[in-house]
Scaffold this motif. Structure first.
Motif, mmCIF file in Angstrom:
data_model
loop_
_atom_site.group_PDB
_atom_site.id
_atom_site.type_symbol
_atom_site.label_atom_id
_atom_site.label_comp_id
_atom_site.label_asym_id
_atom_site.label_seq_id
_atom_site.Cartn_x
_atom_site.Cartn_y
_atom_site.Cartn_z
ATOM 1 N N GLU A 201 -75.123 8.379 -35.895
ATOM 2 C CA GLU A 201 -76.723 8.650 -35.610
ATOM 3 C C GLU A 201 -77.363 8.877 -36.597
ATOM 4 O O GLU A 201 -78.658 8.775 -36.480
ATOM 5 C CB GLU A 201 -76.579 9.789 -34.375
ATOM 6 N N LYS A 202 -76.846 9.711 -37.706
ATOM 7 C CA LYS A 202 -77.829 9.906 -38.744
ATOM 8 C C LYS A 202 -77.815 8.689 -39.468
ATOM 9 O O LYS A 202 -78.903 8.376 -40.365
ATOM 10 C CB LYS A 202 -77.088 10.947 -39.626
ATOM 11 N N LEU A 241 -74.263 -1.946 -38.256
ATOM 12 C CA LEU A 241 -73.377 -2.582 -37.082
ATOM 13 C C LEU A 241 -72.210 -1.329 -36.750
ATOM 14 O O LEU A 241 -71.991 -1.038 -35.690
ATOM 15 C CB LEU A 241 -72.595 -3.614 -37.657
ATOM 16 N N TRP A 242 -71.589 -0.739 -37.881
ATOM 17 C CA TRP A 242 -70.842 0.219 -37.676
ATOM 18 C C TRP A 242 -71.217 1.585 -37.244
ATOM 19 O O TRP A 242 -70.618 2.063 -36.213
ATOM 20 C CB TRP A 242 -69.854 0.438 -39.290
ATOM 21 N N SER A 243 -72.430 1.808 -37.264
ATOM 22 C CA SER A 243 -72.944 3.065 -36.873
ATOM 23 C C SER A 243 -73.292 2.759 -35.388
ATOM 24 O O SER A 243 -73.486 3.830 -34.647
ATOM 25 C CB SER A 243 -74.098 3.552 -37.464
ATOM 26 N N SER A 244 -73.472 1.601 -34.915
ATOM 27 C CA SER A 244 -73.870 1.167 -33.603
ATOM 28 C C SER A 244 -72.528 1.375 -32.481
ATOM 29 O O SER A 244 -72.774 1.473 -31.416
ATOM 30 C CB SER A 244 -74.315 -0.140 -33.411
ATOM 31 N N HIS A 245 -71.387 1.808 -32.991
ATOM 32 C CA HIS A 245 -70.181 1.749 -32.133
ATOM 33 C C HIS A 245 -69.891 0.664 -31.500
ATOM 34 O O HIS A 245 -69.191 0.602 -30.608
ATOM 35 C CB HIS A 245 -70.166 3.205 -31.345
ATOM 36 N N GLU A 246 -70.364 -0.467 -32.013
ATOM 37 C CA GLU A 246 -70.055 -1.928 -31.257
ATOM 38 C C GLU A 246 -68.759 -2.185 -31.480
ATOM 39 O O GLU A 246 -68.227 -2.222 -32.658
ATOM 40 C CB GLU A 246 -71.111 -2.849 -31.746
ATOM 41 N N PRO A 330 -65.092 8.975 -32.230
ATOM 42 C CA PRO A 330 -65.499 7.432 -31.828
ATOM 43 C C PRO A 330 -66.030 7.650 -30.786
ATOM 44 O O PRO A 330 -65.571 8.428 -29.696
ATOM 45 C CB PRO A 330 -64.348 6.600 -31.821
ATOM 46 N N LYS A 331 -67.284 6.648 -30.222
ATOM 47 C CA LYS A 331 -67.619 6.671 -28.784
ATOM 48 C C LYS A 331 -67.543 5.650 -28.014
ATOM 49 O O LYS A 331 -67.337 4.397 -28.643
ATOM 50 C CB LYS A 331 -69.304 6.995 -29.245
ATOM 51 N N ASN A 332 -67.654 5.896 -26.551
ATOM 52 C CA ASN A 332 -67.550 4.562 -25.812
ATOM 53 C C ASN A 332 -66.317 3.825 -25.958
ATOM 54 O O ASN A 332 -66.312 2.678 -25.813
ATOM 55 C CB ASN A 332 -68.759 3.846 -26.101
ATOM 56 N N ARG A 333 -65.124 4.646 -25.819
ATOM 57 C CA ARG A 333 -63.801 3.994 -26.015
ATOM 58 C C ARG A 333 -63.184 4.079 -24.722
ATOM 59 O O ARG A 333 -63.308 4.965 -24.165
ATOM 60 C CB ARG A 333 -63.043 4.696 -27.016
#
Ligand code: FEO
Length: 398
Positions: A201-202, A241-246, A330-333
């Motif tokens: 997020e930062k 890209l990486w910080s978007s957790h895509e 890690p998020k949204n996994r």
């Protein structure tokens, strides 16, 4: 490595740590560098130092450009010891009374790391410092990745000295992005996954504020690895890209095994995932370092964790991995647990609890197989993998 001119009056003078293979629990299979930079103007400034023990490399390199005693000031962008461990020797040599520029939190951290009270100059976010024809601007980047972290920006040359951000643990013959090309990206990705993922997020906010400020960046000089001079936007875009957790349609199957039964399950689950068009990455936790696994987790939608039951609990390497992954957030996994057992089989339940604590979505109840998987059990594992694969595809299509 010798001193290398990176622009008029600006030199890379840091040290190479060719043989380092472990950076506080992160496998560094290509060693690393501790980059430090010299700006020679009416005043000569040194940006950052090196790890303790490598000061002679730094001093040799500085001496190829100027007499180290002629350094007028030092800027410490970050207190972590890989960049500040060399400070006592350097300050002693150049003069203990020379100004040492640090952020507010840098001052606090320095005071706790070093007993010596140097001539600290505490800078505010956005503060400028004239070096003569050039001036630098200090930009606070708190928690990227320490409270004290800051960037130093050289507006005249549009060079960003970015401390740990945009770095890579890589020591090689190349010094610039145009010399190594895309081969550097896996190292940059691993660095992000293991050092910065939890601060995503930062990172996003920082990238937005850099855009808002209209900061022109022609070159990014991180404190580790190669310098981005040809295409700094490549690493900026990668960070976005990486910080978007895509994620991609990909699943990491991280496991350990005692007598190959959990391994057999892992491989069959991977077959099931592949059958649904999901890229499956089985990773045995005593063959891959935790940091390599996290590098794969960075863009994987699912993390499926397998552990045999040992002494009514999770296998130690699996526990290690779960603790490490939890810290990196890690998020949204999507997650799932599996494992072979002999007579009690608590490991799967424990793994599931850990995945739930990480807020993973668990589409399947964990899969336990007693002793050695027979052909029916193997089929069950494939089906388990297929169902998780379907859940991954559905989640990706939402
Ligand atoms: Fe490369 Fe946070 O030190």
């Amino acid at each position: 490595m010798a001193a290398v001119k990176i622009a008029d009056g600006i030199y890379s003078v840091g040290a190479v740590d060719w043989n380092m293979r472990d950076f506080h629990g992160y496998s560094t299979l290509k060693g690393s560098t501790y980059n430090a930079f010299l700006i020679v103007d009416e005043k000569t400034a040194l940006i950052d130092t090196v790890k303790k023990g490598l000061e002679d490399q730094l001093l040799d390199n500085i001496s190829q450009v100027v007499d180290p005693k002629k350094i007028d000031l030092v800027i410490s962008n970050h207190t972590e010891m890989d960049h500040s461990g060399g400070l006592p020797k350097i300050m002693h040599l150049i003069g203990e009374d020379k100004p040492l520029y640090v952020s507010k939190m840098g001052f606090k951290n320095h005071s706790m790391h070093f007993t010596r009270k140097w001539n600290y100059q505490v800078v505010e976010n956005g503060q400028e410092l004239s070096l003569g024809k050039r001036s630098v601007t200090f930009l606070e980047t708190r928690m990227l990745h320490w409270p004290d972290s800051m960037f130093t920006y050289l507006k005249t040359d549009r060079i960003l000295f970015s401390s740990d951000a945009f770095g890579q643990h890589y020591a090689g013959p190349e010094m610039f992005d145009d010399q190594i090309g895309n081969a550097i990206m896996p190292h940059a990705k691993k660095y992000f996954a293991n050092i910065l993922m939890l601060y995503s997020e930062k990172v996003k906010k920082l990238l937005e504020s850099v855009k808002e400020m209209g900061l022109e960046i022609e070159m990014i000089c991180p404190d580790h690895g190669i310098i981005w001079r040809k295409n700094p936007s490549a690493i900026i875009e990668a960070y976005a890209l990486w910080s978007s957790h895509e994620c991609r349609k990909k699943a990491v199957v991280a496991y350990d095994t005692m007598w190959h039964s959990t391994q057999t399950m892992a491989e069959k689950i991977a077959d099931g995932l592949a059958g649904e068009g999901v890229e499956a990455v089985p990773m045995h936790l005593r063959s891959f370092d935790r940091s390599e696994v996290m590098s794969e987790v960075l863009d994987a939608k699912a993390v499926i964790v397998g552990s045999p039951t040992l002494n009514n609990n999770i296998f130690p390497t699996v526990a290690d991995f779960l603790v490490y992954m939890k810290g990196l957030r890690p998020k949204n996994r999507i997650g799932a647990a599996f494992g072979s057992y002999g007579w009690s089989g608590e490991s799967v339940k424990h793994v599931e609890q850990e995945l739930e604590a990480m807020k993973f979505q668990l589409p399947e109840t964990g899969l336990k197989i007693q002793y050695v998987p027979d052909s029916a059990a193997k089929k069950t594992c494939v089906e388990f993998g297929r169902r998780i694969g379907k859940a991954v595809c559905e989640a990706m299509n939402q």
